[in-house]
Design a protein around this motif. Structure first.
Motif, PDB file in Angstrom:
ATOM      1  N   ASN A 245      -3.856  -3.837 -45.522  1.00 25.35           N
ATOM      2  CA  ASN A 245      -4.256  -3.708 -46.915  1.00 25.35           C
ATOM      3  C   ASN A 245      -4.686  -2.278 -47.222  1.00 25.35           C
ATOM      4  O   ASN A 245      -5.211  -1.569 -46.362  1.00 25.35           O
ATOM      5  CB  ASN A 245      -5.406  -4.688 -47.194  1.00 25.35           C
ATOM      6  CG  ASN A 245      -5.751  -4.775 -48.657  1.00 25.35           C
ATOM      7  OD1 ASN A 245      -6.582  -4.016 -49.151  1.00 25.35           O
ATOM      8  ND2 ASN A 245      -5.114  -5.683 -49.377  1.00 25.35           N
ATOM      9  N   LYS A 309      -7.959 -14.083 -49.169  1.00 25.68           N
ATOM     10  CA  LYS A 309      -7.096 -12.913 -49.018  1.00 25.68           C
ATOM     11  C   LYS A 309      -7.890 -11.666 -49.391  1.00 25.68           C
ATOM     12  O   LYS A 309      -8.813 -11.721 -50.197  1.00 25.68           O
ATOM     13  CB  LYS A 309      -5.866 -13.041 -49.912  1.00 25.68           C
ATOM     14  CG  LYS A 309      -4.903 -14.144 -49.457  1.00 25.68           C
ATOM     15  CD  LYS A 309      -3.731 -14.275 -50.399  1.00 25.68           C
ATOM     16  CE  LYS A 309      -2.833 -13.049 -50.348  1.00 25.68           C
ATOM     17  NZ  LYS A 309      -1.635 -13.235 -51.198  1.00 25.68           N
ATOM     18  N   ALA A 311      -7.178  -9.438 -51.351  1.00 27.34           N
ATOM     19  CA  ALA A 311      -7.083  -9.156 -52.782  1.00 27.34           C
ATOM     20  C   ALA A 311      -8.275  -9.694 -53.552  1.00 27.34           C
ATOM     21  O   ALA A 311      -8.532  -9.286 -54.673  1.00 27.34           O
ATOM     22  CB  ALA A 311      -5.792  -9.748 -53.348  1.00 27.34           C
ATOM     23  N   ALA A 314     -10.448  -6.919 -54.656  1.00 25.66           N
ATOM     24  CA  ALA A 314      -9.855  -5.805 -55.398  1.00 25.66           C
ATOM     25  C   ALA A 314     -10.577  -5.642 -56.725  1.00 25.66           C
ATOM     26  O   ALA A 314     -11.079  -6.605 -57.306  1.00 25.66           O
ATOM     27  CB  ALA A 314      -8.373  -6.057 -55.643  1.00 25.66           C
ATOM     28  N   PRO A 320      -1.083  -4.850 -56.840  1.00 28.33           N
ATOM     29  CA  PRO A 320      -0.990  -5.367 -55.467  1.00 28.33           C
ATOM     30  C   PRO A 320      -1.767  -4.486 -54.505  1.00 28.33           C
ATOM     31  O   PRO A 320      -1.785  -3.264 -54.636  1.00 28.33           O
ATOM     32  CB  PRO A 320       0.518  -5.340 -55.183  1.00 28.33           C
ATOM     33  CG  PRO A 320       1.161  -5.382 -56.534  1.00 28.33           C
ATOM     34  CD  PRO A 320       0.236  -4.632 -57.444  1.00 28.33           C
ATOM     35  N   THR A 321      -2.404  -5.102 -53.520  1.00 27.61           N
ATOM     36  CA  THR A 321      -3.291  -4.352 -52.643  1.00 27.61           C
ATOM     37  C   THR A 321      -2.729  -4.111 -51.264  1.00 27.61           C
ATOM     38  O   THR A 321      -3.393  -3.544 -50.422  1.00 27.61           O
ATOM     39  CB  THR A 321      -4.619  -5.110 -52.483  1.00 27.61           C
ATOM     40  OG1 THR A 321      -4.351  -6.414 -51.968  1.00 27.61           O
ATOM     41  CG2 THR A 321      -5.336  -5.212 -53.802  1.00 27.61           C
ATOM     42  N   THR A 322      -1.492  -4.533 -50.971  1.00 21.42           N
ATOM     43  CA  THR A 322      -0.919  -4.293 -49.657  1.00 21.42           C
ATOM     44  C   THR A 322       0.096  -3.165 -49.746  1.00 21.42           C
ATOM     45  O   THR A 322       1.057  -3.239 -50.493  1.00 21.42           O
ATOM     46  CB  THR A 322      -0.244  -5.555 -49.107  1.00 21.42           C
ATOM     47  OG1 THR A 322      -1.219  -6.582 -49.024  1.00 21.42           O
ATOM     48  CG2 THR A 322       0.346  -5.314 -47.741  1.00 21.42           C
ATOM     49  N   GLY A 353      -5.231 -15.188 -55.467  1.00 24.26           N
ATOM     50  CA  GLY A 353      -6.224 -14.321 -54.858  1.00 24.26           C
ATOM     51  C   GLY A 353      -6.771 -14.829 -53.547  1.00 24.26           C
ATOM     52  O   GLY A 353      -7.586 -14.183 -52.942  1.00 24.26           O
TER      53      GLY A 353
END
Length: 582
Positions: A245, A309, A311, A314, A320-322, A353
């Motif tokens: 991530n 996850k 996220a 975030a 998107p966080t990946t 999420g």
């Protein structure tokens, strides 16, 4: 004293005048505002071992399953006590052939952790790929020395959701946290210790003296589960989602080895030199022999993973966080990239999420899919299925409206609801106790049975900390556990509080096993009888703390064992603290 709380007290010099304090605050604020995290940081993607069955651990597990004629592919051992928790981790370090993956909220730079970390270095030297993912909050000050592992060959180390600013200044880091308060409050609270993607440990225990009964004055009573088999692959998927991530920063992008060396205290340098020269052991009470994995009392059971996850933490409005700068091969030599959602097994379908969990646990019939916005929400959904008994162990217990509603509905169905949490005296985060205390009368009036852990270790015979040898040190409950109808056990990093529900990321193992349920419930029942105050309401509606059976103590009408200043703090400051931050 290490703590699992997201708050750490600031030093308070008394010689500064009011103007001096103002100048310090303005300077710190200005410097904190200048701090920022690095951009465009390379994060090579890596994943868990793709063929774990080809390792010695994998082959042993297959042989053990055949010998036991197991009906289920995954096995579990309840690790009740510091000695078992420590010995199992040593065993995983020494047994790993290909990979070791560690994910923790806190790793403290002290004696017990030092022994484990030296083992990780030895594993790296024999060719094991070691990945360590650590939440950033407790990686400053003296504990920053743990980050030196990042500069050891074959060890990768990343910090999750880091704060900007120097790591040797509590004041500057605090003000950086205040200027980015929303993000700073969101912590990765997960705890995993995984070997070769075959055997792993999950639970509430961080790494440090106080979590292994080695602190001279205060120790946590904690609980872990060691798991083996396909369920560990689900834990590894969760680990990989955090590791890859964009919130996970390689340590080398945040601090240099030279900076860490300059931060090392003279005492730390002397201890490190002595440990390298003589392999200094822990206190003589410790048996440092690794657990024998083969002879451990494994219980084969159906299970699933309930995990947030990354996220979840975030910032609002982020995409998107990946992200990945490049792809790297896993230790088996087969290049891998994170699998698409459709390729994930049914137990881990991505939801909004979080991981949407389908437990797949059988107790006469299939259970329906479980969709949840967080681990705590998932556990509340499971509570709705309780029919006879609900046993909750949560050191920080701050129930929101939905949690109280779930308890009320369970009580209406005739379910016995019992909760074990910390007393004010045993709680290392008194403000969290304040959040719990304001709900206490309502919970008791509903019919919830409340028990609070004694702070005195003397005479404590608690099965949750079997083998404890710390003498008369202060005991602090840190186990996180639910047992539903004696057959569904949830063990993980989560507390039943608003912080775990709204702020932190968490992970839990859901295990369907009457045998494991009887073991866990028996341990807790002994603790409730012998080591906890039962809180009740008198005829006049006042709180009464009933003394543990056989303790020789008298019942109390105010927070037992707590000092007067602590009780005053609870009354004065407690009402001002919002539940969502406790």
């Amino acid at each position: 004293m290490p703590t699992d709380s997201a708050f750490r007290p600031l030093p308070c010099p008394r010689r500064l005048s009011w103007y001096g304090w103002l100048a310090v605050l303005l300077l710190a604020w200005s410097l904190a505002g200048c701090g920022s995290l690095p951009r465009d940081v390379p994060r090579p993607v890596s994943n868990a071992l793709s063929q774990p069955e080809q390792t010695a651990l994998g082959q042993w597990l297959q042989q053990r399953q055949a010998a036991d004629q197991a009906r289920h592919p995954s096995a579990f051992v309840l690790l009740s006590g510091a000695a078992a928790a420590y010995g199992s981790r040593l065993a995983l370090i020494e047994s790993a052939e290909k990979t070791l993956d560690l994910q923790y909220y806190a790793i403290h730079a002290d004696a017990s952790t030092g022994r484990l970390l030296r083992g990780l270095v030895a594993a790296a030297k024999r060719g094991v790929r070691v990945r360590i993912l650590l939440d950033d909050f407790h990686s400053a000050g003296s504990d920053a020395q743990v980050l030196r592992l990042a500069f050891v060959p074959n060890i990768e180390m990343r910090l999750f959701n880091p704060l900007a600013g120097p790591r040797n200044s509590t004041l500057f880091r605090t003000f950086n946290a205040l200027t980015d308060f929303h993000r700073a409050q969101q912590r990765m609270h997960n705890k995993l210790f995984l070997a070769d993607n075959v055997v792993g440990i999950a639970g509430g225990r961080n790494l440090g003296d106080a979590y292994f009964d080695q602190h001279p004055s205060s120790n946590f009573i904690d609980l872990d589960v060691m798991a083996a088999g396909p369920i560990v692959r689900d834990l590894s998927r969760s680990f990989d989602s955090y590791w890859n991530n964009e919130r996970a920063y390689p340590v080398s992008s945040l601090v240099s080895r030279a900076e860490l060396e300059r931060m090392e205290t003279a005492e730390q340098a002397a201890a490190r030199a002595a440990s390298h020269a003589h392999n200094t052991p822990l206190a003589p009470i410790w048996d440092q022999t690794p657990m024998d994995l083969q002879s451990a009392p494994w219980i084969w059971a159906a299970a699933s993973v309930l995990a947030d996850k990354p996220a979840k933490i975030a910032l609002e409005g982020e995409g998107p966080t990946t992200t990945a700068a490049s792809a790297s091969a896993d230790p088996s030599g087969t290049p891998e990239t994170p699998p698409p959602a459709a390729a994930l097994p049914p137990v881990l379908r991505p939801g909004a999420g979080t991981m949407a969990v389908r437990p797949g646990l059988r107790s006469g019939r299939d259970t329906p899919a479980l969709q949840a916005d967080s681990v705590v929400d998932g556990l509340l959904a499971l509570i709705q299925r309780a029919r006879q008994d609900l046993l909750v162990v949560s050191p920080y217990f701050v129930p929101g409206d939905d949690m109280k509603q779930a308890f009320a509905q369970a009580l209406q169905r005739g379910v016995r609801v019992r909760v074990l949490t910390n007393s004010l005296a045993s709680n290392d985060a008194p403000l969290a106790h304040a959040g719990y205390a304001r709900h206490r009368p309502q919970l008791l009036a509903m019919g919830v049975q409340l028990f609070e852990m004694r702070s005195e270790r003397a005479g404590l015979r608690n099965s949750l900390s079997a083998g404890s040898t710390a003498g008369a040190s202060r005991a602090m409950l840190h186990s996180k556990l639910l047992v539903i109808d004696g057959g569904l056990v949830a063990v993980g990093s989560m507390n039943l509080d608003m912080r775990s529900q709204l702020q932190n990321t968490e992970i839990a193992l859901l295990i369907a096993s009457r045998a494991l349920g009887r073991q866990a419930q028996g341990n807790i029942d002994a603790a409730l009888i012998e080591s906890a105050w039962q809180v009740t309401l008198s005829d006049k509606g006042r709180l009464v703390w009933r003394a543990p059976l056989g303790s020789g103590l008298e019942d109390a009408t105010s927070e037992p064992d707590a000092s007067l200043p602590l009780r005053l703090m609870l009354q004065l400051i407690g009402p001002l603290a919002p539940d969502s931050l406790l």
